[in-house]
Design an enzyme around this catalytic site. Sequence first.
Site, mmCIF file in Angstrom:
data_model
loop_
_atom_site.group_PDB
_atom_site.id
_atom_site.type_symbol
_atom_site.label_atom_id
_atom_site.label_comp_id
_atom_site.label_asym_id
_atom_site.label_seq_id
_atom_site.Cartn_x
_atom_site.Cartn_y
_atom_site.Cartn_z
ATOM 1 N N LYS A 1 -17.876 -66.286 -23.790
ATOM 2 C CA LYS A 1 -19.117 -67.022 -24.048
ATOM 3 C C LYS A 1 -19.925 -66.135 -24.983
ATOM 4 O O LYS A 1 -20.353 -65.036 -24.582
ATOM 5 C CB LYS A 1 -19.908 -67.217 -22.749
ATOM 6 C CG LYS A 1 -19.293 -68.181 -21.749
ATOM 7 C CD LYS A 1 -20.070 -68.110 -20.440
ATOM 8 C CE LYS A 1 -19.597 -69.152 -19.437
ATOM 9 N NZ LYS A 1 -20.117 -68.865 -18.077
ATOM 10 N N GLU B 1 -22.995 -80.427 -16.272
ATOM 11 C CA GLU B 1 -21.976 -80.463 -17.325
ATOM 12 C C GLU B 1 -21.235 -81.789 -17.384
ATOM 13 O O GLU B 1 -20.179 -81.895 -17.987
ATOM 14 C CB GLU B 1 -20.964 -79.337 -17.106
ATOM 15 C CG GLU B 1 -21.583 -77.974 -17.239
ATOM 16 C CD GLU B 1 -20.605 -76.843 -16.971
ATOM 17 O OE1 GLU B 1 -19.461 -77.116 -16.554
ATOM 18 O OE2 GLU B 1 -20.999 -75.696 -17.177
HETATM 19 C C1 2PG Z 1 -19.644 -71.108 -15.915
HETATM 20 C C2 2PG Z 1 -20.589 -71.827 -16.836
HETATM 21 C C3 2PG Z 1 -20.009 -72.889 -17.691
HETATM 22 P P1 2PG Z 1 -23.120 -71.463 -16.652
HETATM 23 O O1 2PG Z 1 -20.015 -70.620 -14.852
HETATM 24 O O2 2PG Z 1 -18.486 -70.936 -16.279
HETATM 25 O O3 2PG Z 1 -19.211 -73.808 -17.021
HETATM 26 O O4 2PG Z 1 -21.763 -72.193 -16.217
HETATM 27 O O5 2PG Z 1 -23.325 -71.744 -18.102
HETATM 28 O O6 2PG Z 1 -24.156 -72.063 -15.777
HETATM 29 O O7 2PG Z 1 -22.925 -69.993 -16.413
HETATM 30 MG MG MG Z 2 -17.901 -69.568 -14.684
#
Ligand code: 2PG
Ligand code: MG
Length: 412
Positions: A331, A199
């Site tokens: 998300k 990221e």
């Molecule tokens: C998290 C995310 C984004 P990932 O854990 O919060 O930062 O990571 O998309 O790998 O779940």
């Molecule tokens: Mg997370």
Amino acid sequence: MARITSVRGRLLYNSRGSKTIEIDVISDNTHLGRVCAPSGASVGKHEAVSFPDNRPEKSLEIINANEKKFVGLDPSNLKLIHDTIRTIDSTANYSKIGGSVAFALTIASIDSAAKSLRIPIFKLLSNDMELRFPFPLGNILGGGAHAGPGTPDIQEILVCATGSKTIREAIEFNLTIHKEVGKILAKKDPSFTNGRGDEGGWAPKLKNDEALETCARACEQLGFTLGKEVSLGVDFASSTQWNEKEKKYIYDRAGLENTPEEQIEFASDIIKKYKLAYAEDAVHEEAFDDMAVLAKKFPNVLITGDDLLVTNTEILKRATKVKACNAAILKVNQAGSLYDALEFAKEATKNNIKIITSHRSGESVDSHISHIGIATKSKMLKVGVVGGERIAKLNELLRISEYDLIRGMAEI
Ligand code: 2PG
Ligand code: MG
């Protein structure tokens, strides 16, 4: 009213170089809504699956075979688009078509509808006249599932300009701090390669505490007081460390093993020492009661559930019953469709749970989530600090500021 005239999918790649799906929704043969699905590396057990049998090709086949079901629909009718997807896949976790399809198709419809109406997406998603900018929250240093061996076990150390009055200043402060951390790392270790994680956060060979110290020092060297102009946050992503068999959190890189009680202390010490404004997944995804201990102990810190809630309304209801957290990551692709995610946002708001709209570690250069963050009245927008796919979301916030429709920064 516009009508969808075509839906087309294609296979592309995300920022990690993994195959993903992009969907075009065109209305009235004119208005193109286009969305490319992201994906996570630290994935919650209960989130929507990205693709059936991990095969984006299968998702593509299904979407192309079902195009006719969407042609003629009003692209702004999110519920109708969602319900139509549900006639193809009624599984709880979108295992038949893939959450990526639900994600891309619903957001692309809204994108197309907004274009047909000549209004920005956030306006289409919310009639509220009191919209504000969420504070950008970005990864400045990290490890865990997002970076290689030698890096900290903690997945993300984040920064947020919690004292900023404008979105431009909030973005600039994060960028300045990211740079300062880089300078400190280069000075400390002349062999540091400027390596960065998925990221865009720096990925040095450091232990957790050294990494936290470095970030705190960067802020202080720039004249900031932690907890005032800027604050630090941590995504512990604790499910990565949790060993179900041993009932312990195992920090391989730090050589540390925590019982659930010790983990609460470990997280509490970090929250206090670095005056964190934000602590995500400080315990593993099923430890609701342990999260509740932290939420009670730190009412003024955003004690946030990500893997714990996976943007799932039913899980959120369970979590609120035991007061497991005071903030929730949103998300869209964890939930599946944008409709699912907005239902989750409603439930969170109803229960006074603050929303943090978030990117995934494997991203596209799309910036729809900047609009979703505003429309859901998110307090923060977790989208990284640098890297093309991260900056795209931040730059969109600056473009949005030109509309003069947003009344300053959110109240955290
Ligand atoms: C998290 C995310 C984004 P990932 O854990 O919060 O930062 O990571 O998309 O790998 O779940
Ligand atoms: Mg997370």
